[in-house]
Design a protein around this motif. Structure first.
Motif: not given
Length: 95
Positions: A64-68, A70
């Motif tokens: 969930e912390s990976i950018e992009g 959702k």
């Protein structure tokens, strides 16, 4: 591919866009492009389900912390998935 998934257009790109990651100890696996796009699994022999849940939770926090990234989420139904039986937390546990 499963005929129900095929009829919903879920497996239309099979086998492309699929992938898998496995931890060094083989207890954790992430499938990409699977039925619900992402399946995160942790397994461990024994009866300490809390250890498995804690590791699974850490993996989910990293994803969930990976950018992009959702996830589709509804205030009424929780996480929205392609399979109605996985609505809500989308979590299944077995021993």
């Amino acid at each position: 591919a499963d005929p129900y998934l095929k009829s919903a257009g879920i497996s239309s790109d099979w086998p492309y866009g699929r992938g898998c990651w496995q931890s060094d100890d083989g207890q954790c696996i992430i499938w990409f492009g699977e039925e619900d796009q992402l399946r995160i699994m942790c397994m461990k022999k024994g009866t300490k389900l809390n250890e498995v849940f804690e590791r699974l939770n850490k993996m989910l926090q990293v994803v969930e912390s990976i950018e992009g990234i959702k996830f589709a989420r509804s205030d009424k139904y929780g996480y929205v998935t392609s399979c109605p039986t996985n609505l809500g937390t989308g979590m299944r546990a077995s021993a």
